[in-house]
Motif scaffolding. Structure first.
Motif, PDB file in Angstrom:
ATOM      1  N   UNK A 113       0.843  -1.186   0.000  1.00  0.00           N
ATOM      2  CA  UNK A 113       0.000   0.000   0.000  1.00  0.00           C
ATOM      3  C   UNK A 113       0.890   1.252   0.000  1.00  0.00           C
ATOM      4  N   UNK A 114       0.611   2.233  -0.866  1.00  0.00           N
ATOM      5  CA  UNK A 114       1.423   3.455  -0.862  1.00  0.00           C
ATOM      6  C   UNK A 114       1.479   4.083   0.533  1.00  0.00           C
ATOM      7  N   UNK A 115       2.671   4.506   0.935  1.00  0.00           N
ATOM      8  CA  UNK A 115       2.838   5.076   2.273  1.00  0.00           C
ATOM      9  C   UNK A 115       1.916   6.271   2.472  1.00  0.00           C
ATOM     10  N   UNK A 116       1.758   7.086   1.448  1.00  0.00           N
ATOM     11  CA  UNK A 116       0.907   8.280   1.552  1.00  0.00           C
ATOM     12  C   UNK A 116      -0.561   7.924   1.750  1.00  0.00           C
TER      13      UNK A 116
ATOM     14  N   UNK B  42     -13.098   7.070  -1.644  1.00  0.00           N
ATOM     15  CA  UNK B  42     -11.997   6.113  -1.777  1.00  0.00           C
ATOM     16  C   UNK B  42     -12.101   5.359  -3.097  1.00  0.00           C
ATOM     17  N   UNK B  43     -10.923   5.118  -3.702  1.00  0.00           N
ATOM     18  CA  UNK B  43     -10.828   4.412  -4.977  1.00  0.00           C
ATOM     19  C   UNK B  43     -10.077   3.098  -4.771  1.00  0.00           C
ATOM     20  N   UNK B  44     -10.622   2.028  -5.314  1.00  0.00           N
ATOM     21  CA  UNK B  44     -10.048   0.694  -5.178  1.00  0.00           C
ATOM     22  C   UNK B  44      -9.406   0.258  -6.499  1.00  0.00           C
ATOM     23  N   UNK B  45      -8.124  -0.079  -6.444  1.00  0.00           N
ATOM     24  CA  UNK B  45      -7.398  -0.540  -7.627  1.00  0.00           C
ATOM     25  C   UNK B  45      -7.044  -2.007  -7.415  1.00  0.00           C
ATOM     26  N   UNK B  46      -7.838  -2.902  -7.965  1.00  0.00           N
ATOM     27  CA  UNK B  46      -7.634  -4.334  -7.759  1.00  0.00           C
ATOM     28  C   UNK B  46      -6.351  -4.828  -8.405  1.00  0.00           C
ATOM     29  N   UNK B  47      -5.954  -4.240  -9.522  1.00  0.00           N
ATOM     30  CA  UNK B  47      -4.758  -4.684 -10.227  1.00  0.00           C
ATOM     31  C   UNK B  47      -3.505  -4.305  -9.439  1.00  0.00           C
ATOM     32  N   UNK B  48      -3.442  -3.085  -9.029  1.00  0.00           N
ATOM     33  CA  UNK B  48      -2.301  -2.602  -8.245  1.00  0.00           C
ATOM     34  C   UNK B  48      -2.346  -3.114  -6.813  1.00  0.00           C
TER      35      UNK B  48
END
Length: 203
Positions: free
Chosen positions: A49-52, A183-189
């Motif tokens: 998960x991105x730290x930001x 919130x946005x969910x990115x299943x690929x990433x």
């Protein structure tokens, strides 16, 4: 570890703009969590998960910004600001990274203050915009996910790596603001990002 995306709580009709209330870790805690994320380096079956965008979910809602009338969302935002002002800041102690069925994360103590805050936010949501749609259950305890399972893989490998990172006790999660987010969910990433709708400082 199993794939996280596909379990019931992640089956969103739209991958974007799902309403949430989060608590976000401060800079010191975020930096320490980033060090713990090194356990995921080179692990293809678990995202980082991105730290930001590290976060502790207080409450997820079943609706997007486009599904809630503007006046009802504004009423919720006003109520959330009022709730925040009536709530003094507090801290949640965090444990070391633990591999669960679908994630690597750190878990917090389930305190009465956290339960009271969650209950108040749920009551406010039901009173303003969520009465006609089933409100998702809150997380069983405060936690911050460091990465999400993308496919089946060895939990033991990740846990051994995490246990091998000796960096002492984590700083507490400081609960001093409530963030209302789309919130946005990115299943690929295998990641969650967001657009901020408002920040309500406690006390």
């Amino acid at each position: 570890m199993k794939r996280f995306f596909g379990v019931p709580i992640t089956r969103w009709a739209s991958p974007r703009d799902r309403l949430h209330v989060y608590v976000l870790p401060g800079e010191r805690l975020s930096a320490q969590l980033a060090v713990r994320q090194k356990a995921l380096d080179g692990i293809a079956y678990c995202s980082t998960q991105p730290v930001a965008n590290l976060h502790a979910t207080v409450q997820q809602f079943a609706l997007t910004t486009g599904e809630v009338p503007a006046d009802r969302l504004a009423a919720f935002g006003d109520g959330l600001a009022g709730l925040a002002l009536r709530t003094t800041p507090f801290s949640v102690p965090l444990g070391p990274p633990v591999v669960g069925e679908h994630t690597l994360g750190v878990r917090g103590h389930l305190t009465q203050r956290w339960m009271d805050l969650t209950a108040a936010i749920r009551e406010l949501a039901l009173a303003t915009f969520h009465a006609d749609v089933v409100l998702p259950a809150p997380p069983s305890r405060p936690h911050v996910s460091l990465g999400y399972g993308l496919a089946e893989g060895s939990s033991t490998v990740i846990q051994d790596r995490a246990d091998g990172l000796h960096h002492g006790v984590l700083p507490d999660l400081r609960v001093d603001a409530l963030h209302l987010l789309a919130v946005h969910q990115d299943e690929i990433r295998g990641a969650y990002t967001w657009d901020s709708l408002g920040v309500c400082a406690l006390g």
